[in-house]
Scaffold this active site. Sequence first.
Site, short mmCIF file in Angstrom:
data_model
loop_
_atom_site.label_atom_id
_atom_site.label_comp_id
_atom_site.label_asym_id
_atom_site.label_seq_id
_atom_site.Cartn_x
_atom_site.Cartn_y
_atom_site.Cartn_z
N ASP A 7 0.77 -1.30 -0.14
CA ASP A 7 0.05 0.06 0.03
C ASP A 7 0.87 1.10 0.00
O ASP A 7 2.02 1.07 -0.14
CB ASP A 7 -1.01 -0.16 1.22
N CYS A 64 3.41 -3.22 3.81
CA CYS A 64 2.51 -1.92 4.45
C CYS A 64 3.21 -1.31 5.54
O CYS A 64 4.37 -1.63 5.64
CB CYS A 64 1.02 -2.48 4.79
N THR A 66 3.23 -1.27 8.90
CA THR A 66 3.70 -2.09 9.83
C THR A 66 3.97 -3.48 9.31
O THR A 66 4.62 -4.31 10.15
CB THR A 66 2.58 -2.13 11.17
N HIS A 97 11.47 -23.55 8.78
CA HIS A 97 10.39 -24.19 9.69
C HIS A 97 8.95 -24.05 9.11
O HIS A 97 8.21 -25.02 9.45
CB HIS A 97 10.40 -23.54 11.28
N ASN A 98 8.87 -22.76 8.58
CA ASN A 98 7.22 -22.68 8.22
C ASN A 98 6.96 -22.46 6.98
O ASN A 98 5.67 -22.47 6.36
CB ASN A 98 6.73 -21.13 8.66
N ARG A 108 7.36 1.08 7.72
CA ARG A 108 7.39 2.04 8.49
C ARG A 108 8.56 1.60 10.03
O ARG A 108 8.47 2.33 10.96
CB ARG A 108 6.22 2.78 9.09
N ARG A 131 9.50 -33.25 10.76
CA ARG A 131 8.23 -32.73 11.38
C ARG A 131 7.58 -31.35 11.21
O ARG A 131 6.45 -31.30 11.67
CB ARG A 131 8.95 -32.85 13.02
N HIS A 132 8.43 -30.37 10.62
CA HIS A 132 7.85 -29.10 10.12
C HIS A 132 6.77 -29.23 8.88
O HIS A 132 5.89 -28.86 9.01
CB HIS A 132 9.04 -28.12 9.65
#
Length: 148
Positions: A7, A64, A66, A97-98, A108, A131-132
């Site tokens: 944005d 964006c 934050t 891991h993710n 910002r 395991r992940h």
Amino acid sequence: MLVIGSDHGGLTLKMALIGYLTRRGIETSDAGTDNNDSVDYPEFGLKVAEMVSCGSADCGILVCGTGIGMSIVANKVPGIRAALVTDVFMSRMAKEHNNANILVLGGRVLDEQKACDLVGSWLDATFEGGRHQGRLNMIADVEKKYCR
Ligand code: RB5
């Protein structure tokens, strides 16, 4: 192909990141916004998340002010694992891991060098599986339960 969107609060950082990605030779598509007018982050978050979810992009970056709003909207889209990160440990773990398919940054919150370091460590990391993967399967099951 990597798709990147922002944005107005993330525009300046997004343009710096496009420069960084281009210097690294990574094919990048800019999903907007393209000027400083105030816009609604869910529009651009959804656009990027849908491109990653349907496979027309391999992965995505959202920026964006934050990073919070973009991460909330992107994670509503099935198949999206969007990670809001603020340090290189988090960005590396987001992949290892993710297996995060979208990296989310705060325009910002971060300076340009830090943001490039975060993107670089995410791109250079490898998902560890094992395991992940089982845990990601559990998240996919949650999606199946609630996304109809
Ligand atoms: C826009 O002012 C701001 O709310 C947005 O960029 C983002 O920080 C929302 O989470």
